[in-house]
Design an enzyme around this catalytic site. Structure first.
Site, PDB file in Angstrom:
ATOM      1  N   GLU A 128      -0.624 149.545  52.075  1.00 28.70           N
ATOM      2  CA  GLU A 128       0.274 150.434  52.030  1.00 28.70           C
ATOM      3  C   GLU A 128       1.324 149.794  51.310  1.00 28.70           C
ATOM      4  O   GLU A 128       1.900 148.941  50.883  1.00 28.70           O
ATOM      5  CB  GLU A 128       0.549 150.776  53.263  1.00 28.70           C
ATOM      6  CG  GLU A 128       0.752 152.532  52.632  1.00 28.70           C
ATOM      7  CD  GLU A 128      -0.828 153.504  53.030  1.00 28.70           C
ATOM      8  OE1 GLU A 128      -1.332 152.967  51.199  1.00 28.70           O
ATOM      9  OE2 GLU A 128      -1.214 153.502  53.792  1.00 28.70           O
ATOM     10  N   HIS A 129       1.842 150.382  50.461  1.00 30.66           N
ATOM     11  CA  HIS A 129       3.156 150.170  49.040  1.00 30.66           C
ATOM     12  C   HIS A 129       3.180 148.799  48.502  1.00 30.66           C
ATOM     13  O   HIS A 129       3.671 148.029  48.227  1.00 30.66           O
ATOM     14  CB  HIS A 129       4.203 151.436  49.894  1.00 30.66           C
ATOM     15  CG  HIS A 129       4.665 151.879  50.166  1.00 30.66           C
ATOM     16  ND1 HIS A 129       5.179 152.721  49.029  1.00 30.66           N
ATOM     17  CD2 HIS A 129       3.927 152.593  51.275  1.00 30.66           C
ATOM     18  CE1 HIS A 129       5.084 154.189  49.503  1.00 30.66           C
ATOM     19  NE2 HIS A 129       5.213 154.400  50.615  1.00 30.66           N
ATOM     20  N   THR A 130       1.959 148.332  48.831  1.00 29.45           N
ATOM     21  CA  THR A 130       1.227 147.131  48.484  1.00 29.45           C
ATOM     22  C   THR A 130       0.344 146.840  46.838  1.00 29.45           C
ATOM     23  O   THR A 130       1.013 146.001  45.696  1.00 29.45           O
ATOM     24  CB  THR A 130      -0.171 146.307  48.885  1.00 29.45           C
ATOM     25  OG1 THR A 130      -0.643 147.438  49.093  1.00 29.45           O
ATOM     26  CG2 THR A 130       0.907 145.797  50.015  1.00 29.45           C
ATOM     27  N   ASP A 131       0.763 148.503  45.986  1.00 30.04           N
ATOM     28  CA  ASP A 131      -0.361 148.365  44.476  1.00 30.04           C
ATOM     29  C   ASP A 131       0.822 148.251  43.455  1.00 30.04           C
ATOM     30  O   ASP A 131       0.053 147.067  43.207  1.00 30.04           O
ATOM     31  CB  ASP A 131      -1.127 149.439  44.624  1.00 30.04           C
ATOM     32  CG  ASP A 131      -0.412 150.687  44.293  1.00 30.04           C
ATOM     33  OD1 ASP A 131       0.363 150.985  45.274  1.00 30.04           O
ATOM     34  OD2 ASP A 131      -0.971 152.010  44.374  1.00 30.04           O
TER      35      ASP A 131
ATOM     36  N   ALA B 153      -0.847 166.397  51.692  1.00 28.22           N
ATOM     37  CA  ALA B 153      -0.691 165.290  53.091  1.00 28.22           C
ATOM     38  C   ALA B 153      -1.263 164.035  53.016  1.00 28.22           C
ATOM     39  O   ALA B 153      -1.659 163.550  53.855  1.00 28.22           O
ATOM     40  CB  ALA B 153      -2.664 166.400  52.895  1.00 28.22           C
ATOM     41  N   GLY B 154      -1.092 164.053  51.571  1.00 29.75           N
ATOM     42  CA  GLY B 154      -1.144 161.992  51.519  1.00 29.75           C
ATOM     43  C   GLY B 154      -2.768 161.682  51.285  1.00 29.75           C
ATOM     44  O   GLY B 154      -2.894 160.780  51.486  1.00 29.75           O
TER      45      GLY B 154
ATOM     46  N   ASP C  56      -5.117 155.049  44.093  1.00 30.28           N
ATOM     47  CA  ASP C  56      -6.021 156.560  44.718  1.00 30.28           C
ATOM     48  C   ASP C  56      -6.604 156.866  43.624  1.00 30.28           C
ATOM     49  O   ASP C  56      -7.595 156.668  43.577  1.00 30.28           O
ATOM     50  CB  ASP C  56      -4.568 157.464  44.709  1.00 30.28           C
ATOM     51  CG  ASP C  56      -3.965 156.968  45.765  1.00 30.28           C
ATOM     52  OD1 ASP C  56      -3.712 156.322  46.658  1.00 30.28           O
ATOM     53  OD2 ASP C  56      -2.312 157.982  45.450  1.00 30.28           O
TER      54      ASP C  56
ATOM     55  N   TYR D  14       9.840 157.497  46.513  1.00 34.31           N
ATOM     56  CA  TYR D  14       8.555 156.340  46.489  1.00 34.31           C
ATOM     57  C   TYR D  14       9.393 155.668  45.154  1.00 34.31           C
ATOM     58  O   TYR D  14       9.866 154.434  45.086  1.00 34.31           O
ATOM     59  CB  TYR D  14       7.935 157.407  46.117  1.00 34.31           C
ATOM     60  CG  TYR D  14       6.383 156.159  45.319  1.00 34.31           C
ATOM     61  CD1 TYR D  14       5.573 156.152  46.140  1.00 34.31           C
ATOM     62  CD2 TYR D  14       6.429 156.486  44.033  1.00 34.31           C
ATOM     63  CE1 TYR D  14       4.260 155.139  45.792  1.00 34.31           C
ATOM     64  CE2 TYR D  14       4.500 155.267  43.803  1.00 34.31           C
ATOM     65  CZ  TYR D  14       4.132 154.831  44.655  1.00 34.31           C
ATOM     66  OH  TYR D  14       2.858 153.964  43.998  1.00 34.31           O
TER      67      TYR D  14
HETATM   68  C1  GLA Z   1       0.750 156.278  47.058  1.00 32.71           C
HETATM   69  C2  GLA Z   1       0.620 156.572  45.361  1.00 32.71           C
HETATM   70  C3  GLA Z   1      -0.050 155.029  45.236  1.00 32.71           C
HETATM   71  C4  GLA Z   1       0.612 154.104  46.297  1.00 32.71           C
HETATM   72  C5  GLA Z   1       0.604 154.431  48.074  1.00 32.71           C
HETATM   73  C6  GLA Z   1       1.278 153.794  49.231  1.00 32.71           C
HETATM   74  O1  GLA Z   1      -0.075 157.536  47.570  1.00 32.71           O
HETATM   75  O2  GLA Z   1       0.124 157.118  44.907  1.00 32.71           O
HETATM   76  O3  GLA Z   1      -0.742 154.606  44.331  1.00 32.71           O
HETATM   77  O4  GLA Z   1       1.624 153.246  46.510  1.00 32.71           O
HETATM   78  O5  GLA Z   1       1.276 155.480  47.943  1.00 32.71           O
HETATM   79  O6  GLA Z   1       0.239 152.568  48.937  1.00 32.71           O
END
Ligand code: GLA
Length: 381
Positions: free
Chosen positions: A32-35, A120-121, A169, A221
Site C-alpha cells: 500500500e502506497h508503494t506504487d 469504498a477503496g 488499480d 493522498y
Molecule cells: C489508491 C491509488 C493507488 C495506490 C493506493 C495506495 O488506491 O489509486 O494507485 O496508490 O491508493 O496503495
C-alpha cells in the site's frame, strides 16, 4: 448485470448496444502506497465490477448510468478536461487520453452499471475507466492492450479528472485473473499473476467496507505523494523504492523531520512485506503464514504512514480479536475497506464481531463480502 445494462441501454437510446464490456474493482492484498514510490504491489481483481453497454453514435457521446441521475455529453474529437465534471469525467477522460495518444476516437453512447460501492477503496473509478477504455478500443477497432491500456486509463484519471493515483488499480483491473493475485514491480512494470486460492486452505478473504468514505481528489493522498518525493530527493535516490532494507536506519537518520522518517519507514518495510507474501504464495506453503504480514502492514499504515481512520482500526482489531489470522486496510485509506484472512468456518463469528464493535463505537454498520479473485477487463458480448 450484463442483461440489465443492455436492456437499459436499449430503453435509453432506442437501439440495442453494439457490445457489453466489464472491468473489475480490486482489493490490494498487500503493498500500500508503494506504487508511486516505484515499489511492489499485490492486488487482486474482484467479482464486483463495472459493466458498460455501448454503441457508436454520430456527432456526440452520451453517458448514462443506472446508479446516477445525471446525463453527460461530450464530443470525442474535442473534449478537454474542464468540459466534463463528476463521474462522467472518467469516461470522457478515456476518449481524451486516446485522442492525445494520436488515436481516432469515434463518438459513442454509453450505459454504465456498477456494483462496486463508490468511495469504498475498491477502485470503482479505475474499473469504470478500464471498462470504458475496453469498449472504446473495441468500437474503434484499435490495438491497445494490457499495461498500455492501464497506463492510458491512469492518464485519464491523473490529467483529465485530476485524481493523482498511482498505477496499481488500473493494472489490477486489466490483469486480474481467476484464482490469482497480480504481482507488479511498478518500476519495471513486470506483471506476474501468482496463484491465490484461500478456499483451498479452508480460508476466506473477507472484505469489510467500513462505509467511512474517502476521496482521492482530496489533498491527503497528494500530500503523501509529495512527502515521499521530497524524502527521495533528500536521500538522493530516484524513488523510495531504492532504499534497501539494510540501509533503512541510516537513511531515516539522514532525513529532516519525523514525518518524512515515518513515511520512509513505511514504504521500505511495506515493499519487503510484499516480497515476503509473494514468496509464501509461490512456495505453496500454508496461506496462514501471510496473516502476521498483513497485520504488520496495517500497523505501519496506521503509525508510520498515518492513513487509517478509527473505523479501519476498529475493523482490523475486532477481526483479529475474533480469530482472523491477519487483517489490514486496503486501498488508499482515509476511510474505505479492510481485508481479513480467516478460517472459513469462523466467517460468521468474525463478521458479527466487527459489526458489534462498530455498533459499540457508534459507527454506521459495515458491509461485508467474501473476495474471489476474478478476471480482468473484458468484452462480455
Ligand atoms: C489508491 C491509488 C493507488 C495506490 C493506493 C495506495 O488506491 O489509486 O494507485 O496508490 O491508493 O496503495
Amino acid at each position: 448485470m450484463e442483461t440489465a445494462a443492455a436492456a437499459e441501454f436499449t430503453r435509453a437510446y432506442g437501439r440495442p448496444p453494439a457490445g457489453v464490456w466489464a472491468a473489475p474493482g480490486r482489493v490490494n492484498l498487500i503493498g500500500e502506497h508503494t506504487d508511486y514510490n516505484d515499489g511492489f504491489v499485490l492486488p487482486m481483481a474482484l467479482h464486483r465490477q463495472v459493466v458498460v453497454a455501448a454503441a457508436p453514435a454520430a456527432g456526440r457521446s452520451t453517458v448514462r448510468s443506472r446508479q446516477q441521475a445525471d446525463v453527460a455529453e461530450f464530443r470525442a474529437v474535442s473534449v478537454e478536461p474542464a468540459d466534463v465534471a463528476g463521474w462522467a469525467a472518467y469516461v470522457a477522460g478515456v476518449a481524451w487520453a486516446l485522442r492525445s495518444d494520436g488515436y481516432a476516437v469515434p463518438d459513442a453512447d454509453f450505459l454504465v452499471d456498477s456494483d462496486i460501492p463508490v468511495g469504498a477503496g475498491l477502485s470503482s473509478s479505475a474499473a469504470l475507466g478500464c471498462a470504458v477504455a475496453r469498449a472504446m478500443i473495441d468500437l474503434a477497432e484499435l490495438e491497445v492492450h494490457g499495461t498500455e491500456l492501464a497506463l492510458l486509463v491512469r492518464r485519464a484519471e491523473n490529467d483529465f479528472v485530476g485524481a493523482p493515483t498511482g498505477l496499481m488499480d488500473q493494472l489490477a483491473s486489466i490483469h486480474g485473473r481467476t484464482g490469482h493475485v497480480v504481482f507488479v514491480d511498478t518500476r519495471s512494470l513486470v506483471v506476474e499473476q501468482v496463484p491465490f486460492v484461500p478456499a483451498a486452505h479452508g480460508l476466506t478473504l473477507l472484505v469489510a467496507d467500513t462505509r467511512a468514505r474517502h476521496q482521492l481528489v482530496d489533498g491527503q493522498y497528494a500530500q503523501r505523494r509529495q512527502t515521499c518525493r521530497s524524502a527521495a530527493r533528500a536521500l538522493g535516490v530516484p524513488a523510495l523504492r531504492d532504499v534497501p532494507m539494510d540501509d533503512l536506519e541510516e537513511a531515516v537518520r539522514r532525513l529532516p523531520g519525523q514525518t518524512m522518517r515515518r513515511r520512509l519507514r513505511h514504504v521500505v518495510t511495506e515493499n519487503a512485506r510484499v516480497l515476503d507474501v509473494v514468496s509464501v504464495l509461490r512456495s505453496g506453503r500454508d496461506l496462514r503464514a501471510i496473516g502476521p504480514v498483513l497485520s504488520a502492514s496495517h500497523a505501519s499504515l496506521r503509525d508510520d504512514f498515518e492513513v487509517t481512520v478509527p473505523q479501519l482500526d476498529v475493523a482490523v482489531d475486532s477481526a483479529l480479536a475474533a480469530g482472523a489470522y491477519g487483517a489490514r486496510m486496503t486501498g488508499g485509506g482515509f476511510g474505505g475497506s479492510i481485508i481479513a484472512l480467516l478460517d472459513s468456518r469462523r466467517r460468521d463469528e468474525v463478521v458479527t464481531a466487527v459489526e458489534n464493535a462498530f455498533q459499540r463505537c457508534g459507527f454506521d454498520p459495515p458491509a461485508t463480502f467474501t473476495a474471489a479473485a476474478s478476471p480482468g477487463a473484458r468484452r462480455l458480448s
